[in-house]
Design a protein around this motif. Structure first.
Motif, mmCIF file in Angstrom:
data_model
loop_
_atom_site.group_PDB
_atom_site.id
_atom_site.type_symbol
_atom_site.label_atom_id
_atom_site.label_comp_id
_atom_site.label_asym_id
_atom_site.label_seq_id
_atom_site.Cartn_x
_atom_site.Cartn_y
_atom_site.Cartn_z
ATOM 1 N N ALA A 296 -8.320 0.764 2.337
ATOM 2 C CA ALA A 296 -9.347 -0.289 2.455
ATOM 3 C C ALA A 296 -9.844 -0.810 1.116
ATOM 4 C CB ALA A 296 -10.529 0.176 3.324
ATOM 5 N N SER A 297 -9.133 -0.500 0.032
ATOM 6 C CA SER A 297 -9.519 -1.033 -1.274
ATOM 7 C C SER A 297 -8.983 -2.449 -1.488
ATOM 8 C CB SER A 297 -9.034 -0.116 -2.396
ATOM 9 O OG SER A 297 -7.622 -0.011 -2.389
ATOM 10 N N GLY A 298 -8.004 -2.843 -0.704
ATOM 11 C CA GLY A 298 -7.413 -4.179 -0.818
ATOM 12 C C GLY A 298 -5.981 -4.179 -1.310
ATOM 13 N N LYS A 299 -5.354 -3.007 -1.382
ATOM 14 C CA LYS A 299 -4.028 -2.940 -1.991
ATOM 15 C C LYS A 299 -2.933 -3.614 -1.164
ATOM 16 C CE LYS A 299 -3.204 1.809 -0.622
ATOM 17 N NZ LYS A 299 -4.394 1.778 0.219
ATOM 18 N N THR A 300 -2.991 -3.558 0.159
ATOM 19 C CA THR A 300 -1.954 -4.215 0.964
ATOM 20 C C THR A 300 -2.060 -5.727 0.827
ATOM 21 O OG1 THR A 300 -1.860 -2.383 2.543
ATOM 22 C CG2 THR A 300 -1.008 -4.526 3.288
ATOM 23 N N THR A 301 -3.250 -6.253 0.950
ATOM 24 C CA THR A 301 -3.451 -7.701 0.801
ATOM 25 C C THR A 301 -2.983 -8.159 -0.569
ATOM 26 O OG1 THR A 301 -5.324 -7.671 2.324
ATOM 27 C CG2 THR A 301 -5.190 -9.536 0.795
ATOM 28 N N LEU A 302 -3.383 -7.435 -1.597
ATOM 29 C CA LEU A 302 -3.015 -7.794 -2.970
ATOM 30 C C LEU A 302 -1.505 -7.652 -3.193
ATOM 31 C CD1 LEU A 302 -4.301 -8.765 -5.564
ATOM 32 C CD2 LEU A 302 -4.749 -6.384 -6.165
ATOM 33 N N SER A 303 -0.906 -6.603 -2.655
ATOM 34 C CA SER A 303 0.545 -6.397 -2.813
ATOM 35 C C SER A 303 1.338 -7.509 -2.148
ATOM 36 C CB SER A 303 0.953 -5.042 -2.233
ATOM 37 O OG SER A 303 0.389 -3.991 -2.983
ATOM 38 N N ARG A 304 0.918 -7.913 -0.973
ATOM 39 C CA ARG A 304 1.613 -9.008 -0.281
ATOM 40 C C ARG A 304 1.505 -10.314 -1.059
ATOM 41 N NH1 ARG A 304 -0.557 -7.437 5.713
ATOM 42 N NH2 ARG A 304 1.135 -6.007 6.225
ATOM 43 N N LEU A 305 0.313 -10.609 -1.542
ATOM 44 C CA LEU A 305 0.124 -11.830 -2.334
ATOM 45 C C LEU A 305 0.956 -11.791 -3.607
ATOM 46 C CD1 LEU A 305 -3.748 -12.300 -1.987
ATOM 47 C CD2 LEU A 305 -1.967 -13.795 -1.029
ATOM 48 N N LEU A 306 0.958 -10.653 -4.281
ATOM 49 C CA LEU A 306 1.712 -10.508 -5.522
ATOM 50 C C LEU A 306 3.205 -10.673 -5.270
ATOM 51 C CD1 LEU A 306 1.867 -9.808 -8.553
ATOM 52 C CD2 LEU A 306 1.940 -7.383 -7.863
ATOM 53 N N ALA A 307 3.729 -9.988 -4.248
ATOM 54 C CA ALA A 307 5.158 -10.080 -3.942
ATOM 55 C C ALA A 307 5.559 -11.522 -3.643
ATOM 56 C CB ALA A 307 5.507 -9.160 -2.779
ATOM 57 N N ALA A 308 4.750 -12.215 -2.871
ATOM 58 C CA ALA A 308 5.057 -13.610 -2.554
ATOM 59 C C ALA A 308 5.022 -14.483 -3.795
ATOM 60 C CB ALA A 308 4.075 -14.142 -1.507
ATOM 61 N N ALA B 38 -14.292 -0.157 8.091
ATOM 62 C CA ALA B 38 -14.721 -0.237 9.487
ATOM 63 C C ALA B 38 -14.214 -1.493 10.191
ATOM 64 C CB ALA B 38 -16.244 -0.193 9.557
ATOM 65 N N SER B 39 -13.940 -2.548 9.434
ATOM 66 C CA SER B 39 -13.615 -3.827 10.073
ATOM 67 C C SER B 39 -12.139 -4.199 10.036
ATOM 68 C CB SER B 39 -14.427 -4.950 9.427
ATOM 69 O OG SER B 39 -14.048 -5.113 8.067
ATOM 70 N N ARG B 40 -11.320 -3.435 9.355
ATOM 71 C CA ARG B 40 -9.910 -3.840 9.266
ATOM 72 C C ARG B 40 -9.170 -3.527 10.551
ATOM 73 N NH1 ARG B 40 -6.698 0.209 5.396
ATOM 74 N NH2 ARG B 40 -7.326 2.148 6.354
ATOM 75 N N SER B 41 -8.072 -4.233 10.723
ATOM 76 C CA SER B 41 -7.273 -4.032 11.927
ATOM 77 C C SER B 41 -5.911 -3.474 11.550
ATOM 78 C CB SER B 41 -7.128 -5.346 12.694
ATOM 79 O OG SER B 41 -6.505 -6.316 11.866
ATOM 80 N N VAL B 42 -5.276 -2.839 12.519
ATOM 81 C CA VAL B 42 -3.963 -2.239 12.309
ATOM 82 C C VAL B 42 -2.916 -3.347 12.287
ATOM 83 C CG1 VAL B 42 -2.249 -0.673 13.283
ATOM 84 C CG2 VAL B 42 -4.671 -0.126 13.474
ATOM 85 N N LEU C 186 -5.587 4.365 11.328
ATOM 86 C CA LEU C 186 -6.343 4.010 10.128
ATOM 87 C C LEU C 186 -7.422 5.062 9.892
ATOM 88 C CD1 LEU C 186 -6.810 0.164 10.613
ATOM 89 C CD2 LEU C 186 -5.120 1.353 9.208
ATOM 90 N N PRO C 187 -7.563 5.523 8.653
ATOM 91 C CA PRO C 187 -8.585 6.526 8.378
ATOM 92 C C PRO C 187 -9.984 5.922 8.423
ATOM 93 C CG PRO C 187 -7.542 5.832 6.336
ATOM 94 C CD PRO C 187 -6.795 5.160 7.467
ATOM 95 N N GLY C 188 -10.940 6.728 8.880
ATOM 96 C CA GLY C 188 -12.338 6.321 8.849
ATOM 97 C C GLY C 188 -12.920 6.541 7.468
#
Length: 171
Positions: free
Chosen positions: A10-22, A114-118, A125-127
């Motif tokens: 939940a730190s933002g690494k998936t969103t950032l990784s996807r943006l970076l790769a693109a 708490a608000s992210r989705s799978v 997803l860990p709490g």
């Protein structure tokens, strides 16, 4: 080039990784995807232990040897996992940039958790308590640190792109 992106859930690494790769035309390799595929195979249950990372290192090395730029994304919580990514890059004969993604605002970080989705079907997803209680060794070597607190993803991407450019452009 291998760009290794790590950080707590939940730190933002998936969103950032996807943006970076693109943005740089890289392959995005996500350990969560590998681990969930192993679970779906019936060979293991969560947590799967080191197997997802070991598969990730092998896939990364193969992709890097083909001349592809790779963004490898995982929590990457231990020095041994960080070393293994670097070793894959060395064996493939490419440069590596390590990135630690943080969310320094605990209120924002908890809200994200708490608000992210799978987005990987079946992935648990860990709490918040699992996130803050997980083993996560401090980094002891140079890395790019991106603090996503109070930023939209594109702002964090700008910080990351500038840091990667300072190290050297992706191959």
């Amino acid at each position: 080039m291998l760009i290794v992106v790590g950080g707590l859930p939940a730190s933002g690494k998936t969103t950032l990784s996807r943006l970076l790769a693109a943005r740089v035309g890289a392959v995005h390799l996500r350990i969560d995807t590998i681990e969930q595929a192993i679970v779906r195979s019936g060979l293991a249950d969560h947590p799967v232990g080191p197997v997802g990372y070991v598969v990730g290192y092998a896939l990364a090395e193969e992709q890097l040897r083909q001349g592809l730029t790779l963004v490898a994304e995982s929590v990457n919580p231990l020095a041994v996992t960080r070393d293994a990514w670097r070793e894959a890059a060395v064996r493939a004969g490419v440069g590596v940039v390590e990135v630690e993604v943080r969310c320094s605002d605990p209120v924002e970080h908890r809200r994200r958790a708490a608000s992210r989705s799978v987005d990987v079907p079946g992935l648990p997803l860990p709490g918040w308590e699992e996130i803050v209680g997980r083993e996560y060794e401090p980094w002891t070597r140079e890395r790019v640190v991106v603090d996503t607190a109070g930023q939209v993803p594109e702002e964090s991407l700008g910080v990351l792109l500038a840091a990667v450019a300072a190290v050297g452009p992706p191959a």
